[in-house]
Design a protein around this motif. Structure first.
Motif, PDB file in Angstrom:
ATOM      1  N   VAL A 297       5.156   6.057  10.279  1.00 27.83           N
ATOM      2  CA  VAL A 297       3.944   5.727   9.965  1.00 27.83           C
ATOM      3  C   VAL A 297       2.929   5.044  11.321  1.00 27.83           C
ATOM      4  O   VAL A 297       3.739   4.121  11.999  1.00 27.83           O
ATOM      5  CB  VAL A 297       3.800   4.531   9.062  1.00 27.83           C
TER       6      VAL A 297
ATOM      7  N   LEU B 286       4.582  -4.979   6.946  1.00 26.45           N
ATOM      8  CA  LEU B 286       3.038  -5.543   6.741  1.00 26.45           C
ATOM      9  C   LEU B 286       2.929  -6.658   6.188  1.00 26.45           C
ATOM     10  O   LEU B 286       3.033  -7.207   5.207  1.00 26.45           O
ATOM     11  CB  LEU B 286       2.523  -4.187   5.782  1.00 26.45           C
TER      12      LEU B 286
ATOM     13  N   THR C 203      -8.077  -0.114   4.873  1.00 31.76           N
ATOM     14  CA  THR C 203      -7.242   1.030   5.508  1.00 31.76           C
ATOM     15  C   THR C 203      -6.496   1.695   4.362  1.00 31.76           C
ATOM     16  O   THR C 203      -6.329   1.180   3.477  1.00 31.76           O
ATOM     17  CB  THR C 203      -6.260   0.464   6.676  1.00 31.76           C
ATOM     18  N   LEU C 204      -6.378   3.049   4.723  1.00 33.91           N
ATOM     19  CA  LEU C 204      -5.529   3.753   3.963  1.00 33.91           C
ATOM     20  C   LEU C 204      -4.463   4.727   4.564  1.00 33.91           C
ATOM     21  O   LEU C 204      -4.986   5.336   5.902  1.00 33.91           O
ATOM     22  CB  LEU C 204      -6.404   4.789   3.197  1.00 33.91           C
ATOM     23  N   ALA C 205      -3.378   4.961   3.813  1.00 36.95           N
ATOM     24  CA  ALA C 205      -2.367   5.662   4.685  1.00 36.95           C
ATOM     25  C   ALA C 205      -2.469   6.847   3.792  1.00 36.95           C
ATOM     26  O   ALA C 205      -2.243   7.301   2.847  1.00 36.95           O
ATOM     27  CB  ALA C 205      -0.882   5.012   4.414  1.00 36.95           C
TER      28      ALA C 205
ATOM     29  N   LEU D  70      -6.471  -3.217   0.718  1.00 36.14           N
ATOM     30  CA  LEU D  70      -6.875  -3.146   2.153  1.00 36.14           C
ATOM     31  C   LEU D  70      -8.103  -2.292   2.560  1.00 36.14           C
ATOM     32  O   LEU D  70      -8.259  -0.970   1.847  1.00 36.14           O
ATOM     33  CB  LEU D  70      -5.579  -2.709   2.900  1.00 36.14           C
TER      34      LEU D  70
ATOM     35  N   LEU E 163       3.899   1.446  13.089  1.00 34.23           N
ATOM     36  CA  LEU E 163       4.239   0.644  11.867  1.00 34.23           C
ATOM     37  C   LEU E 163       5.488   0.850  11.304  1.00 34.23           C
ATOM     38  O   LEU E 163       5.943   0.127  10.783  1.00 34.23           O
ATOM     39  CB  LEU E 163       3.068   0.789  10.835  1.00 34.23           C
ATOM     40  N   ARG E 164       5.977   1.900  11.456  1.00 38.98           N
ATOM     41  CA  ARG E 164       7.373   2.047  10.666  1.00 38.98           C
ATOM     42  C   ARG E 164       7.898   3.694  11.338  1.00 38.98           C
ATOM     43  O   ARG E 164       7.167   4.693  11.501  1.00 38.98           O
ATOM     44  CB  ARG E 164       7.390   2.552   9.172  1.00 38.98           C
TER      45      ARG E 164
ATOM     46  N   VAL F  52      -2.651   5.900   9.167  1.00 36.82           N
ATOM     47  CA  VAL F  52      -2.953   4.543   8.556  1.00 36.82           C
ATOM     48  C   VAL F  52      -4.595   4.462   9.098  1.00 36.82           C
ATOM     49  O   VAL F  52      -4.414   4.223  10.478  1.00 36.82           O
ATOM     50  CB  VAL F  52      -2.380   3.264   8.588  1.00 36.82           C
TER      51      VAL F  52
ATOM     52  N   GLY G  42       8.461  -4.972   4.976  1.00 33.05           N
ATOM     53  CA  GLY G  42       7.695  -3.682   4.904  1.00 33.05           C
ATOM     54  C   GLY G  42       6.844  -3.335   6.056  1.00 33.05           C
ATOM     55  O   GLY G  42       5.801  -2.514   6.160  1.00 33.05           O
TER      56      GLY G  42
ATOM     57  N   ALA H 266       2.326   8.420  -3.417  1.00 34.27           N
ATOM     58  CA  ALA H 266       3.698   8.503  -3.756  1.00 34.27           C
ATOM     59  C   ALA H 266       4.477   7.886  -2.801  1.00 34.27           C
ATOM     60  O   ALA H 266       4.457   8.146  -1.476  1.00 34.27           O
ATOM     61  CB  ALA H 266       3.959  10.106  -3.659  1.00 34.27           C
ATOM     62  N   PRO H 267       5.209   6.735  -3.269  1.00 38.46           N
ATOM     63  CA  PRO H 267       6.035   5.760  -2.750  1.00 38.46           C
ATOM     64  C   PRO H 267       7.495   6.728  -2.655  1.00 38.46           C
ATOM     65  O   PRO H 267       7.445   7.687  -3.540  1.00 38.46           O
ATOM     66  CB  PRO H 267       6.244   4.616  -3.103  1.00 38.46           C
ATOM     67  N   SER H 268       8.589   6.210  -2.125  1.00 36.27           N
ATOM     68  CA  SER H 268       9.943   6.876  -2.266  1.00 36.27           C
ATOM     69  C   SER H 268      10.326   6.483  -3.969  1.00 36.27           C
ATOM     70  O   SER H 268       9.863   5.588  -4.553  1.00 36.27           O
ATOM     71  CB  SER H 268      10.889   6.310  -1.410  1.00 36.27           C
TER      72      SER H 268
ATOM     73  N   PRO I 105       0.916  -1.357   0.047  1.00 30.00           N
ATOM     74  CA  PRO I 105       0.254   0.042  -0.065  1.00 30.00           C
ATOM     75  C   PRO I 105       0.895   1.263   0.072  1.00 30.00           C
ATOM     76  O   PRO I 105       1.921   1.185   0.644  1.00 30.00           O
ATOM     77  CB  PRO I 105      -0.837  -0.162   1.295  1.00 30.00           C
ATOM     78  N   LEU I 106       0.496   2.350  -0.678  1.00 25.88           N
ATOM     79  CA  LEU I 106       1.149   3.473  -0.771  1.00 25.88           C
ATOM     80  C   LEU I 106       0.686   4.619  -0.073  1.00 25.88           C
ATOM     81  O   LEU I 106      -0.745   4.564   0.484  1.00 25.88           O
ATOM     82  CB  LEU I 106       0.969   3.943  -2.160  1.00 25.88           C
ATOM     83  N   ILE I 107       1.260   5.453   0.493  1.00 25.14           N
ATOM     84  CA  ILE I 107       0.898   6.814   1.009  1.00 25.14           C
ATOM     85  C   ILE I 107       0.278   7.747   0.214  1.00 25.14           C
ATOM     86  O   ILE I 107       0.718   7.943  -0.901  1.00 25.14           O
ATOM     87  CB  ILE I 107       1.983   7.318   1.945  1.00 25.14           C
TER      88      ILE I 107
END
Ligand code: AMP
Ligand code: MG
Length: 324
Positions: A185, A229, A119-121, A117, A196-197, A100, A227, A143-145, A64-66
């Motif tokens: 996160v 997750l 859920t959403l980040a 999922l 989470l992170r 999240v 990750g 956007a991920p890195s 999942p992405l942010i």
């Protein structure tokens, strides 16, 4: 050719924003400076654009992405934050904190961005260029890195260009990313807030606002693993891989223009891409699985080629098949 704009000067800054917005509208990817690291941004509502993020990064799996938005109010249109989430948002947004939380029904975010999922980040970045891009596009940006899978995160524009080449249409060069590490996160979907992170905001600062200790991901089986997750969406019906026919009582998850023997008797048919396009297939994967899950019949999944995004699609289908 990637267009790179120097965002420290006025004229290229205006041109850069305009070009980036045009690219995002066309479903292309933009190298976006944020205060944490450079992000690889796409319109979060556009499934094919989100699929291109995974293709560009060469990721063998969908994670999942942010999603980046302009404000707490914008975040609340996408997720249900609750009291703890609102307190954290007020304390640390804009800034390097990702929350999240349960996704609101109908929130305009592609299923691929959440890897299916519930859920959403979401994050509200502080970097002025990221903020300007969100405002000018009027979009929520997934956007991920902006690095190739397995490489270190990019803190300079040329890292993005080196890693991703022509897969990124526009890079907005704002110099060094000031924080230089990813966002912290926090998971708010369970009974207690979970780290989470670890990232740009120290755990103790977050605990001070919450007035309680964060649950450690290592101590929580649901969120351990690569990750951080382990929880992944899988349909609640059995799934049969590499099907060459549709058996009595099955639904069909199709790919490509061909029909399998027995298709006419299928309980339901969803084709990931009639033209056999892996970007389109990735974009529709999680929505397709949910639709077939709702039908309730076991799923026969046609074979998907294992190159490009096919690798990540097959990874997810294998997990779904193993779970059943
Ligand atoms: P990146 O996109 O590289 O900044 O990483 C995103 C981080 O957020 C990863 O650690 C993900 O595991 C985490 N994340 C994103 N969405 C979710 C979600 N719905 N549930 C749990 N963790 C998430
Ligand atoms: Mg990353």
């Amino acid at each position: 050719m990637t267009a790179i704009f120097d965002m420290s000067r006025e004229a290229p800054r205006a041109a850069g924003l305009a070009t980036a917005v045009e690219a995002l509208r066309a479903g292309q990817l933009v190298g976006m400076p944020t205060e944490t690291v450079y992000g690889l941004a796409a319109n979060a509502a556009d499934g094919a654009a989100v699929a291109r993020i995974f293709a560009a990064k060469g990721r063998p799996r969908f994670n999942p992405l942010i999603v980046h938005v302009a404000s707490l109010a914008a975040a609340e249109t996408l997720i249900e934050l609750g009291a703890a989430g609102q307190a954290l948002a007020r304390a640390f947004w804009p800034g390097p904190l990702t929350l999240v939380a349960p996704r609101r029904p109908g929130a305009p975010v592609a299923d691929l961005a959440t890897a299916g999922l519930p859920t959403l980040a979401v994050r509200v970045p502080a970097h002025p260029v990221a903020r300007d891009l969100i405002a000018a596009s009027g979009m929520a940006l997934a956007a991920p890195s902006a690095n190739r899978s397995g490489h270190v995160s990019p803190t300079l524009a040329y890292h993005v260009a080196d890693d991703l080449g022509d897969a990124v249409a526009v890079i907005l060069d704002a110099g060094a990313a000031p924080v230089g590490v990813e966002s912290t996160v926090i998971g708010l979907a369970g009974p207690e807030p979970v780290l989470l992170r670890p990232g740009g905001i120290p755990r103790t600062d977050i605990e001070a606002v919450l007035g309680r200790a964060l649950v450690n991901p290592a101590a929580d089986a649901a969120v351990a693993g690569p990750g951080m997750l382990a929880q992944h969406y899988a349909p609640a019906v059995p799934l049969r891989l590499a099907a060459t026919d549709v058996r009595s009582g099955e639904s069909l998850l199709g790919f490509g223009p061909e029909f399998l023997p027995g298709s006419d008797m299928a309980k339901a048919i969803v084709n990931l891409s009639e033209t056999g396009d892996l970007v389109e297939a990735a974009a529709s994967l999680f929505t397709a699985l949910r639709r077939l899950e709702a039908v309730g019949a076991p799923i026969a999944a046609m074979p998907i080629p294992d190159h490009g995004l096919g690798e990540a699609i097959n990874d997810r289908l294998r997990r779904a098949a193993a779970k059943a």
